[in-house]
Motif scaffolding. Sequence first.
Motif, PDB file in Angstrom:
ATOM      1  N   UNK A  53     -81.038  43.629 -75.967  1.00 30.27           N
ATOM      2  CA  UNK A  53     -81.078  45.078 -75.760  1.00 30.27           C
ATOM      3  C   UNK A  53     -81.194  45.800 -77.107  1.00 30.27           C
ATOM      4  N   UNK A  54     -80.436  45.350 -78.079  1.00 32.82           N
ATOM      5  CA  UNK A  54     -80.482  45.938 -79.420  1.00 32.82           C
ATOM      6  C   UNK A  54     -81.860  45.756 -80.049  1.00 32.82           C
ATOM      7  N   UNK A  55     -82.420  44.578 -79.896  1.00 31.01           N
ATOM      8  CA  UNK A  55     -83.755  44.313 -80.443  1.00 31.01           C
ATOM      9  C   UNK A  55     -84.795  45.214 -79.789  1.00 31.01           C
ATOM     10  N   UNK A  56     -84.706  45.379 -78.470  1.00 25.99           N
ATOM     11  CA  UNK A  56     -85.661  46.233 -77.751  1.00 25.99           C
ATOM     12  C   UNK A  56     -85.546  47.680 -78.235  1.00 25.99           C
ATOM     13  N   UNK A  57     -84.306  48.168 -78.369  1.00 25.27           N
ATOM     14  CA  UNK A  57     -84.110  49.535 -78.852  1.00 25.27           C
ATOM     15  C   UNK A  57     -84.610  49.683 -80.286  1.00 25.27           C
ATOM     16  N   UNK A  58     -84.364  48.690 -81.111  1.00 29.83           N
ATOM     17  CA  UNK A  58     -84.854  48.730 -82.497  1.00 29.83           C
ATOM     18  C   UNK A  58     -86.371  48.808 -82.553  1.00 29.83           C
ATOM     19  N   UNK A  59     -87.037  48.044 -81.715  1.00 32.45           N
ATOM     20  CA  UNK A  59     -88.506  48.074 -81.683  1.00 32.45           C
ATOM     21  C   UNK A  59     -89.023  49.423 -81.174  1.00 32.45           C
ATOM     22  N   UNK A  60     -88.323  49.986 -80.189  1.00 27.42           N
ATOM     23  CA  UNK A  60     -88.709  51.308 -79.686  1.00 27.42           C
ATOM     24  C   UNK A  60     -88.607  52.349 -80.792  1.00 27.42           C
ATOM     25  N   UNK A  61     -87.520  52.304 -81.536  1.00 31.39           N
ATOM     26  CA  UNK A  61     -87.325  53.251 -82.642  1.00 31.39           C
ATOM     27  C   UNK A  61     -88.384  53.040 -83.716  1.00 31.39           C
ATOM     28  N   UNK A  62     -88.650  51.783 -84.075  1.00 36.51           N
ATOM     29  CA  UNK A  62     -89.638  51.488 -85.115  1.00 36.51           C
ATOM     30  C   UNK A  62     -91.036  51.977 -84.749  1.00 36.51           C
ATOM     31  N   UNK A  63     -91.403  51.880 -83.482  1.00 33.76           N
ATOM     32  CA  UNK A  63     -92.761  52.251 -83.078  1.00 33.76           C
ATOM     33  C   UNK A  63     -92.898  53.729 -82.695  1.00 33.76           C
ATOM     34  N   UNK A 123     -88.773  64.298 -82.463  1.00 29.43           N
ATOM     35  CA  UNK A 123     -87.786  64.876 -81.548  1.00 29.43           C
ATOM     36  C   UNK A 123     -87.105  63.775 -80.727  1.00 29.43           C
ATOM     37  N   UNK A 124     -87.877  62.798 -80.285  1.00 29.52           N
ATOM     38  CA  UNK A 124     -87.304  61.672 -79.551  1.00 29.52           C
ATOM     39  C   UNK A 124     -86.367  60.866 -80.454  1.00 29.52           C
ATOM     40  N   UNK A 125     -86.779  60.660 -81.689  1.00 29.50           N
ATOM     41  CA  UNK A 125     -85.930  59.935 -82.635  1.00 29.50           C
ATOM     42  C   UNK A 125     -84.617  60.673 -82.875  1.00 29.50           C
ATOM     43  N   UNK A 126     -84.701  62.002 -82.958  1.00 27.10           N
ATOM     44  CA  UNK A 126     -83.472  62.790 -83.132  1.00 27.10           C
ATOM     45  C   UNK A 126     -82.560  62.644 -81.920  1.00 27.10           C
ATOM     46  N   UNK A 127     -83.134  62.671 -80.729  1.00 26.91           N
ATOM     47  CA  UNK A 127     -82.336  62.512 -79.505  1.00 26.91           C
ATOM     48  C   UNK A 127     -81.655  61.142 -79.482  1.00 26.91           C
ATOM     49  N   UNK A 153     -80.925  59.269 -82.069  1.00 25.27           N
ATOM     50  CA  UNK A 153     -79.903  59.259 -83.114  1.00 25.27           C
ATOM     51  C   UNK A 153     -78.638  59.977 -82.666  1.00 25.27           C
ATOM     52  N   UNK A 154     -78.786  61.124 -82.027  1.00 22.15           N
ATOM     53  CA  UNK A 154     -77.618  61.874 -81.567  1.00 22.15           C
ATOM     54  C   UNK A 154     -76.854  61.114 -80.484  1.00 22.15           C
ATOM     55  N   UNK A 155     -77.569  60.449 -79.600  1.00 26.46           N
ATOM     56  CA  UNK A 155     -76.909  59.634 -78.570  1.00 26.46           C
ATOM     57  C   UNK A 155     -76.152  58.476 -79.209  1.00 26.46           C
ATOM     58  N   UNK A 156     -76.757  57.863 -80.211  1.00 20.91           N
ATOM     59  CA  UNK A 156     -76.088  56.764 -80.902  1.00 20.91           C
ATOM     60  C   UNK A 156     -74.838  57.238 -81.634  1.00 20.91           C
ATOM     61  N   UNK A 157     -74.876  58.423 -82.197  1.00 19.57           N
ATOM     62  CA  UNK A 157     -73.690  58.994 -82.845  1.00 19.57           C
ATOM     63  C   UNK A 157     -72.575  59.186 -81.814  1.00 19.57           C
ATOM     64  N   UNK A 158     -72.918  59.711 -80.644  1.00 18.64           N
ATOM     65  CA  UNK A 158     -71.924  59.912 -79.585  1.00 18.64           C
ATOM     66  C   UNK A 158     -71.331  58.584 -79.124  1.00 18.64           C
TER      67      UNK A 158
END
Length: 69
Positions: free
Chosen positions: A16-26, A31-35, A37-42
């Motif tokens: 799951x972490x790898x999939x999320x990392x690839x989503x972020x990288x690509x 605005x999506x990246x900010x969303x 990041x904010x969810x990860x902070x929460x």
Amino acid sequence: MTIQDSIEPTLQLKFHTERLSRTIQSCRDIHLLKEIALELVKINEQKTAIANWATLRAVELEKARKINN
């Protein structure tokens, strides 16, 4: 099982972490990246609160054991 073993992420979580990392990288949408990041902070805040709560309860339990013995 040692304490350290129980802290290791499961294989499912690693995938799951790898999939999320690839989503972020690509991702090219700032605005999506900010969303994300904010969810990860929460989530991090919630996990930290849970860990702190569990630590306090463990300390209380240990104190109670010493008093009862």
